[in-house]
Write an enzyme that holds these catalytic residues in place. Structure first.
Site, mmCIF file in Angstrom:
data_model
loop_
_atom_site.group_PDB
_atom_site.id
_atom_site.type_symbol
_atom_site.label_atom_id
_atom_site.label_comp_id
_atom_site.label_asym_id
_atom_site.label_seq_id
_atom_site.Cartn_x
_atom_site.Cartn_y
_atom_site.Cartn_z
ATOM 1 N N ARG A 34 0.831 -1.217 0.000
ATOM 2 C CA ARG A 34 0.000 0.000 0.000
ATOM 3 C C ARG A 34 0.862 1.263 0.000
ATOM 4 N NH1 ARG A 34 -5.243 -1.588 3.832
ATOM 5 N NH2 ARG A 34 -6.465 -2.423 2.104
ATOM 6 N N LYS A 195 -17.770 -18.758 2.736
ATOM 7 C CA LYS A 195 -19.223 -18.727 2.924
ATOM 8 C C LYS A 195 -19.943 -17.904 1.865
ATOM 9 C CE LYS A 195 -19.186 -19.118 7.911
ATOM 10 N NZ LYS A 195 -19.550 -18.422 9.142
ATOM 11 N N GLY A 352 -9.741 -9.216 0.297
ATOM 12 C CA GLY A 352 -9.383 -10.211 1.315
ATOM 13 C C GLY A 352 -8.149 -11.023 1.016
ATOM 14 N N GLY A 375 -12.382 -4.699 1.698
ATOM 15 C CA GLY A 375 -13.815 -4.409 1.738
ATOM 16 C C GLY A 375 -14.282 -3.544 0.580
HETATM 17 C C1 3PG Z 1 -8.718 -1.730 4.693
HETATM 18 O O1 3PG Z 1 -7.713 -2.080 5.331
HETATM 19 O O2 3PG Z 1 -9.405 -2.511 4.015
HETATM 20 C C2 3PG Z 1 -9.060 -0.271 4.666
HETATM 21 O O3 3PG Z 1 -7.989 0.494 5.108
HETATM 22 C C3 3PG Z 1 -10.312 0.016 5.453
HETATM 23 O O4 3PG Z 1 -10.117 -0.297 6.815
HETATM 24 P P1 3PG Z 1 -11.388 -0.485 7.757
HETATM 25 O O5 3PG Z 1 -12.045 -1.786 7.340
HETATM 26 O O6 3PG Z 1 -10.882 -0.519 9.177
HETATM 27 O O7 3PG Z 1 -12.323 0.673 7.513
#
Ligand code: 3PG
Length: 394
Positions: A34, A195, A352, A375
């Site tokens: 990142r 899942k 993920g 996410g």
């Molecule tokens: C991540 O690591 O996917 C993003 O930085 C978002 O982090 P968070 O799920 O704690 O909002």
């Protein structure tokens, strides 16, 4: 959205939202991806004479100052990657931040402390966003992976200052749009993971967008059970069989071909190197656990992949963290990598465990685009509007 190409940055205080939520062990960054991804934007702003003020969150301190969630230990990792000095301020708003910014010369870089140390960040509190906005002249968002959060530093700020997309945000949106909005067809999606309960919206959206949907991992078992096939002791969400049947029916009416395993590698234990054997999917025994797709499934997926022009991948095909149950994921990932290199395929992956699985398969480098988003990538696959992106395009 506006890009840095149209921004006048010389002498400007540029609030640059980045994602520095990197994995660490004992305060040492274990994966700098990142950080590497945001360097082009940092360098671009710096070269054009902007004062780079980095805004980021780390962990989930929930509005409280917690030492273990300080961004301070990340400074040295950024310095090593950027090969230059980075200043740090102990707070992201107020006098501390203001004083540090006043010291900056054109082109300098400053990292402000974790935005989530303030409750106003996650609440997207206009008063907190205004405190941040006071510190800059221009706002640049380069944190696609945090764009699913409508927080002050990812969303609110875009309404208060001239707002631009950073280079990584730009690249990410372009890759994603090429993969799903305007793809070369046929488009294949590979969705794996444990899942279906966490991926119902995602499957529903993909069915409408892709031509072939390969379902693997634990979630495939729920679909197999829904078709009346034996799954033995495998992970299976028996309460979701109706949902699984509805998805299969939807796929049929949307002309999306669903590909489920036709054979499997099964074992009696969920353990690395557990004794295993291959069975046709109709012959999974009562005490068997399905831990990977079998060789016939791999060959079938690879033959379909050879005809695809676009691939979107999220989630491993088997229990990839437990060898030898990583074989299906490895084989298909390597084929996708080869087809990408031979320029027959545009391949995009993210979310993920996916990048970790492709790295383990030694296939990650060849992919056309690897998203660092978890996410946010999933929400994008679900077809949801990401508040951080929407605020830039308003
Ligand atoms: C991540 O690591 O996917 C993003 O930085 C978002 O982090 P968070 O799920 O704690 O909002």
């Amino acid at each position: 959205f506006k890009t840095l190409d149209s921004a006048d940055l010389d002498g400007k205080r540029v609030l640059l939202r980045v994602d520095l939520n990197v994995p660490t062990e004992n305060g040492v960054v274990t994966d700098k991806t990142r950080i590497e991804r945001v360097l082009p934007t940092i360098e671009d702003i710096s070269k054009k004479g902007g004062k780079v003020i980095l805004l980021a969150h780390f962990g989930r301190p929930k509005g409280e100052r917690k030492e273990e969630d300080s961004l301070k230990p990340i400074v040295s990792a950024i310095e090593e990657t950027a090969k230059r000095k980075i200043a740090f301020a102990d707070d992201c708003v107020g006098d501390v931040a203001g004083a540090a910014i006043a010291q900056l010369k054109n082109g300098d870089i400053l990292l402000l402390e974790n935005t989530r140390f303030h409750k106003g960040e996650e609440k997207n509190d206009p008063a907190f966003a205004a405190q941040l906005a006071k510190l800059g002249d221009i706002y640049v968002n380069d944190a696609f992976s945090a764009a699913h959060r409508a927080h002050a530093s990812t969303e609110g700020l875009a309404h208060l200052l001239p707002a631009y997309a950073g280079r990584t945000m730009q690249a990410e949106l372009q890759a994603l749009s090429e993969a799903l909005e305007h793809p070369a067809r046929p488009v294949m999606a590979i969705v794996g993971g444990a899942k279906i309960s966490t991926k119902l919206d995602l499957l529903g959206n993909l069915i409408r967008k892709v031509d072939i949907l390969v379902i693997g991992g634990g979630m495939a078992n729920t679909f197999l059970a829904a078709q009346g096939k034996p799954v033995g002791k495998s992970l299976c969400e028996h309460d979701l069989l109706e949902k699984a049947r509805a998805i299969l029916a939807d796929a049929q009416s949307s002309n999306c071909e669903i590909v489920l395993p036709i054979d499997a590698t099964v074992a009696q234990k969920f353990e690395a190197h557990a004794p295993s054997h291959i069975v046709a999917i109709e012959h999974v025994g009562e005490s068997d656990m399905i831990l990977d797709v079998g060789p016939k499934s791999i060959a079938h997926i690879e033959s379909l992949l050879a005809k695809a022009k676009t691939l979107v991948w999220n989630g491993p095909l088997g229990a990839f963290e437990l060898p030898p149950f990583d074989e299906g994921t490895n084989a298909v990932a390597q084929t996708a990598a080869r087809l990408t290199v031979e320029s027959k395929l545009l391949s995009v992956a993210g979310g993920g465990d996916t990048v970790a699985a492709l790295n383990q398969a030694h296939a990650a480098q060849e992919f056309s685009y690897l998203s660092t988003a978890g996410g946010a990538f999933l929400e994008w696959l679900e077809g949801k509007e990401l508040p951080g992106v929407a605020a830039l395009t308003k």
